[in-house]
Write an enzyme that holds these catalytic residues in place. Sequence first.
Site, PDB file in Angstrom:
ATOM      1  N   LYS A  99       0.633  -1.598  -0.313  1.00  0.00           N
ATOM      2  CA  LYS A  99       0.065   0.443   0.274  1.00  0.00           C
ATOM      3  C   LYS A  99       0.740   1.156  -0.469  1.00  0.00           C
ATOM      4  CE  LYS A  99      -3.965   2.049   2.425  1.00  0.00           C
ATOM      5  NZ  LYS A  99      -4.621   1.555   3.941  1.00  0.00           N
TER       6      LYS A  99
ATOM      7  N   SER B 203      -9.758   1.517   2.599  1.00  0.00           N
ATOM      8  CA  SER B 203      -8.726   1.867   2.158  1.00  0.00           C
ATOM      9  C   SER B 203      -7.519   1.223   1.151  1.00  0.00           C
ATOM     10  CB  SER B 203      -8.301   3.128   2.568  1.00  0.00           C
ATOM     11  OG  SER B 203      -7.301   2.457   4.188  1.00  0.00           O
TER      12      SER B 203
ATOM     13  N   SER C 230      -9.698  -1.786   7.000  1.00  0.00           N
ATOM     14  CA  SER C 230      -9.323  -0.729   6.054  1.00  0.00           C
ATOM     15  C   SER C 230      -7.863  -2.264   4.451  1.00  0.00           C
ATOM     16  CB  SER C 230      -7.960   0.641   5.730  1.00  0.00           C
ATOM     17  OG  SER C 230      -8.360   1.341   6.053  1.00  0.00           O
TER      18      SER C 230
END
Length: 462
Positions: free
Chosen positions: A74, A149, A173
């Site tokens: 990420k 996310s 997330s």
Amino acid sequence: MVEISSISQTLRALRRKQYSCRDLVESLVSRSESATHLNAFAATDWLHLRNEADRVDRNGSGGVGLMGIPLCFKANIATGIFPTSAGTQGLLRHKPAIPAKIVERLHSAGALIGASGNMHELSFGITNDNKTFGPARNPWNQALISGGSSGGVAVSVAANLMLGGIGTDTGASVRLPAALCGVVGFRPTFGNYPTDGIVPVSPSRDTPGLIVRSVEDAVLLDRIIRNKCPTQNMSLKGLRLGLPRSHFFDNLEPHVAAASERAIRRLATNQMTFVEADIPNVAELTRKVSLPVAIYEFPRALMAYLSFHGIGNTFDELIQNIQDPQVYDLVQSQLSKGLISESVYRRALRCYKPRLKATYENYYSSNGLDAVLFPSVPLTAKPVGLQTTLVHNGVETDTFGIFVRNLDPSSNIGLPSLSVPVSLTPDRLPVGIQIEGPFGSDDMVLAIGRAVEEMVKFGQEY
């Protein structure tokens, strides 16, 4: 073209020399270049990845566990290769020289840094509709959200662009995009994985997490990150799993409800006992802890991060460059109006969080439970471009709240949890089941997850 499979299956093929690491990388690059419309990545460097693959092929893995397996990280995790942008304009040139500890551990074990994953801006949202890199699109239906996310990482795994990845999870997330994209998402017990080198949201809750294609892969990566010896196969006979019908099974989309019940019926034949028992006051206590803590901690944690790294942009400049209107409004509200006061924050930490923790501990002990099981998300993926509310089961509903409803409560007290895909709806959208356990029960949660995975045979019912 190499057939892309799980990390564990790929490792077996590499050890048998069925193909080279370079062959594997070329297949991943080819697939990625054909899938740019999915917006899975915030940054790539295919030349670097090819060179790393050649190095592995020349030198061998030296017996190291991950043997040249490319992973997606990420974009809020420092890799030493890609910008640690956190999906926001103000950090596009931020590139710490020292990788995050979790990256170092995996790289030392032979993993390759394959790509930087697209994400919801500053991790503060659940759609992954990023205004800088574009919306990460769901591989099952490209008109739909990936969830966030950590959506780009989930997309890269679900679309076979990367073999696995590392996201971050504050309240949902990792597990939310995993559930919506039909892959496995694991949030460990808080503190089990290092958080150094990660752009923060809420330090009292943030943790890296795993997004992979199988629970076997989650077990493998978890063992490497925690530097622990392989555990013996755990007997699941006689385990007691709670089904907290109130709250966690309420107001589900009909296809999600049907898929969840179908999975539970299959699991009931696996010598595990299901106990119908609710977790009292879970919604109220979660509401008093979750957003108050995250919203209060976020600006302070981000300011500390910027100061520590000596980033040229001031905090105010970074905030002014936020592209997502909802993220901007939320942060500005806290800064200008004190949306969450210090007294509310302290009360959340000192009063309501301990109550939530005690509620869960009493729930497990009084019912003699080893874990709980429920639908990961009450609804399937929705179209890109969601606003702050959506129509859910005919009623206008808060978008953020409904998507994180089931995943958020235990995140506030650091419990381990695993989302496993169990079914496809008739319109071929994934449904996930979440398995949660008491603090420190990561091995148990993963063992139950493997049993779930083996019993339901995801994707084979349609």
